[in-house]
Design a protein around this motif. Structure first.
Motif, short mmCIF file in Angstrom:
data_model
loop_
_atom_site.label_atom_id
_atom_site.label_comp_id
_atom_site.label_asym_id
_atom_site.label_seq_id
_atom_site.Cartn_x
_atom_site.Cartn_y
_atom_site.Cartn_z
N LYS A 165 0.86 -1.18 0.00
CA LYS A 165 0.00 0.00 0.00
C LYS A 165 0.91 1.24 0.00
N PHE A 166 0.42 2.31 -0.61
CA PHE A 166 1.24 3.51 -0.76
C PHE A 166 0.69 4.65 0.09
N GLY A 167 1.61 5.38 0.68
CA GLY A 167 1.24 6.54 1.47
C GLY A 167 0.85 7.71 0.57
N GLN A 168 0.51 8.83 1.19
CA GLN A 168 0.08 10.02 0.45
C GLN A 168 0.93 11.22 0.87
N ASN A 169 2.22 11.13 0.66
CA ASN A 169 3.10 12.23 1.07
C ASN A 169 2.66 13.55 0.43
N PRO A 170 2.62 14.63 1.20
CA PRO A 170 2.15 15.92 0.67
C PRO A 170 3.23 16.66 -0.13
N TYR A 171 3.68 16.05 -1.22
CA TYR A 171 4.70 16.68 -2.05
C TYR A 171 4.21 17.99 -2.65
N TYR A 172 2.90 18.17 -2.69
CA TYR A 172 2.33 19.37 -3.28
C TYR A 172 2.55 20.62 -2.43
N LEU A 173 2.87 20.45 -1.16
CA LEU A 173 3.08 21.61 -0.30
C LEU A 173 4.43 22.25 -0.64
N PRO A 174 4.45 23.52 -1.04
CA PRO A 174 5.71 24.17 -1.42
C PRO A 174 6.78 24.12 -0.32
N GLY A 175 6.33 24.16 0.95
CA GLY A 175 7.30 24.18 2.04
C GLY A 175 7.56 22.83 2.66
N TYR A 176 7.06 21.77 2.02
CA TYR A 176 7.18 20.41 2.58
C TYR A 176 8.64 20.03 2.85
N SER A 177 9.50 20.21 1.87
CA SER A 177 10.91 19.82 2.05
C SER A 177 11.63 20.77 3.00
N ASN A 178 11.20 22.04 3.02
CA ASN A 178 11.84 23.00 3.94
C ASN A 178 11.54 22.67 5.39
N VAL A 179 10.32 22.21 5.65
CA VAL A 179 9.98 21.79 7.01
C VAL A 179 10.90 20.67 7.45
N GLN A 180 11.14 19.73 6.55
CA GLN A 180 12.02 18.61 6.88
C GLN A 180 13.44 19.08 7.17
N SER A 181 14.00 19.85 6.23
CA SER A 181 15.42 20.20 6.33
C SER A 181 15.73 21.27 7.37
N LYS A 182 14.85 22.26 7.49
CA LYS A 182 15.16 23.40 8.36
C LYS A 182 14.56 23.28 9.76
N THR A 183 13.41 22.66 9.85
CA THR A 183 12.74 22.56 11.16
C THR A 183 13.01 21.24 11.86
N VAL A 184 12.86 20.15 11.11
CA VAL A 184 12.87 18.84 11.75
C VAL A 184 14.26 18.25 11.94
N GLU A 185 15.13 18.39 10.97
CA GLU A 185 16.44 17.73 11.07
C GLU A 185 17.22 18.13 12.33
N PRO A 186 17.23 19.40 12.73
CA PRO A 186 17.91 19.72 14.00
C PRO A 186 17.25 19.05 15.19
N MET A 187 15.93 18.89 15.15
CA MET A 187 15.23 18.24 16.27
C MET A 187 15.54 16.75 16.33
N ILE A 188 15.73 16.12 15.17
CA ILE A 188 16.08 14.70 15.17
C ILE A 188 17.38 14.49 15.95
N GLN A 189 18.33 15.37 15.73
CA GLN A 189 19.59 15.27 16.47
C GLN A 189 19.36 15.47 17.96
N GLN A 190 18.42 16.35 18.31
CA GLN A 190 18.09 16.57 19.72
C GLN A 190 17.50 15.30 20.35
N VAL A 191 16.65 14.62 19.58
CA VAL A 191 16.06 13.38 20.10
C VAL A 191 17.12 12.30 20.23
#
Length: 451
Positions: free
Chosen positions: A394-420
């Motif tokens: 089964k396939f997920g429905q990643n929101p690739y359509y959101l212009p800021g989708y990749s920015n959320v990952q790289s700028k917001t989330v990646e530093p938090m992953i290191q914190q976790v």
């Protein structure tokens, strides 16, 4: 493209123009006549089409150079001005943004990015695609995925050239040596990672991508584990912080520096691949695109590397992330769109598409190319093809359509992953913030599309 522009942009870029003579085949020329409504190639008209390729390696660069030569041989009046940009995608995208701002945007690009739709860079391809005589040879599921990037109108902005399934890369020789079966469930995978860790030998059961690209990888894994297919509920709430996703992140990132190397904290793909290929880790997560790198590192010895599907979740099925939109895009500023479309369709012709897929470790979008024997003969390609075509996937429905989708990952989330990973933040705290960021992106997107 001016040489002055390339020089000022970066010294590492290489601009190549190929002007060779040759004769074209009848099928390719028939495709060229089906480009636009009423537009036909002028036999006497000569065109130069600029083509930028992202994240090229020496092997990939050689492929694109050869492709440019083949275009010239097939269509003597079309010259491909090729530029291969080495490095990661961020380096390429920065360069492309600079080119767009300077009015020097390339005609064709091979990196499809959703925010460039709203910025007006991409040419909608529907009128070309619909009149193209070979359109039925392109996998409709991948076409549908690319159309999904345009949530407003469902237009096609990228001609698909491949699909790149996500897999787990494992060391089958280690599993065999320890008499551990290839994992089919997530519990089996976590158990194997623990059993295969032997710090006295510098061996770890798992290596985690904690640097660049970590959020994208973690997202693919957690949704596969949870089996949640929708990214937003009907009322706009993100499912990223679903309890099962939280559970997975606690387990997965909780293995850091216990069953993984300590330097995982800052690893991007290059470092993660080096860890796997140097015999320091038994399991890493990536897509089939890393296949050629593994082939080279292990000298073609496939007893030392193997691709397996993501394990089945507790709901009993394998969930694959939504297909990443891949394809060639055309710029709205392209002067000779018929010539550009000719180059694009030739790129997804059977032989070219097959060669591309084999090099990149991707399933060709051209169905004839995907049926080539090498897809079945190469174990990891067969795994990828079966994964995409299995009724149990089964396939997920990643929101690739959101212009800021990749920015959320790289700028917001990646530093938090290191914190976790460093145990300075909990998995739930991170996923709650991730959910809020995605909800804001969705709300902003919907507001912008109501105007």
């Amino acid at each position: 493209m001016s040489k002055r522009f390339f020089t000022t942009m970066t010294a590492m870029a290489l601009s190549l123009s190929f002007v060779l003579s040759g004769c074209g085949g009848s099928t390719a020329k028939e495709n060229a006549s089906n480009t636009t409504s009423g537009a036909k190639d002028d036999p006497a008209k000569k065109s130069t089409v600029s083509f930028w390729a992202a994240a090229v390696t020496p092997e990939r660069d050689a492929f694109f150079q050869d492709f440019a030569k083949k275009v010239q041989a097939q269509y003597p009046n079309i010259t491909v001005d090729y530029l291969g940009v080495p490095g990661d995608l961020n380096a390429y995208r920065q360069k492309l943004d600079m080119a767009i701002a300077a009015g020097q945007a390339p005609d064709i690009t091979n990196d499809f990015k959703s925010d460039l739709i709203s910025r007006g860079y991409y040419q909608a391809l529907d009128e070309y695609f619909d009149k193209w005589s070979e359109k039925d040879k392109i996998n409709p599921a991948i076409v549908k995925s690319n159309r999904g990037v345009d949530q407003k109108d469902g237009k096609l902005y990228a001609l698909p050239y491949s699909s790149q399934p996500w897999v787990l890369w494992i060391r089958p020789d280690w599993f065999k040596e320890a008499n551990i079966p290839v994992p089919e469930t997530w519990d089996q995978l976590f158990d194997a990672a623990k059993k295969l860790t032997d710090k006295s030998k510098g061996r770890y059961g798992l290596s985690i991508r904690g640097g660049g690209g970590s959020a994208n990888t973690l997202e693919m894994l957690m949704y596969s584990y949870s089996g949640v297919q929708e990214y937003f509920t009907a009322d706009g709430k993100s499912t990223i912080n679903n309890p099962l996703n939280v559970e997975f992140v606690e387990k997965y990132l909780g293995m850091y520096n216990v069953y993984t190397p300590e330097d995982d904290l800052g690893k991007g793909w290059t470092e993660l691949a080096a860890t796997f290929q140097s015999g320091k880790a038994a399991i890493v997560a990536h897509n089939l695109g890393s296949a050629s790198s593994h082939e080279k590192a292990f000298g073609g010895d496939r007893s030392k590397f193997m691709a397996i599907p993501f394990p089945k979740n507790t709901k009993g099925f394998t969930q694959h992330p939504g297909l990443t939109p891949l394809g060639l895009s055309m710029a709205t500023t392209t002067k000779d769109k018929a010539a550009a479309w000719t180059v694009m369709t030739y790129y997804v012709s059977k032989d070219i598409n097959s060669s591309y897929g084999k090099l990149y470790g991707e399933i060709p979008a051209n169905k004839d190319a995907a049926a080539d024997s090498w897809v079945q003969e190469i174990p990891y390609m067969k795994t990828g093809a079966e994964l995409l075509n299995s009724a149990n996937t089964k396939f997920g429905q990643n929101p690739y359509y959101l212009p800021g989708y990749s920015n959320v990952q790289s700028k917001t989330v990646e530093p938090m992953i290191q914190q976790v990973m460093a145990k300075k933040m909990t998995a739930k705290e991170m996923l709650d913030q991730w959910a809020k960021a995605l909800e804001k992106e969705r709300a902003d997107f919907q507001a912008a599309n109501k105007k």
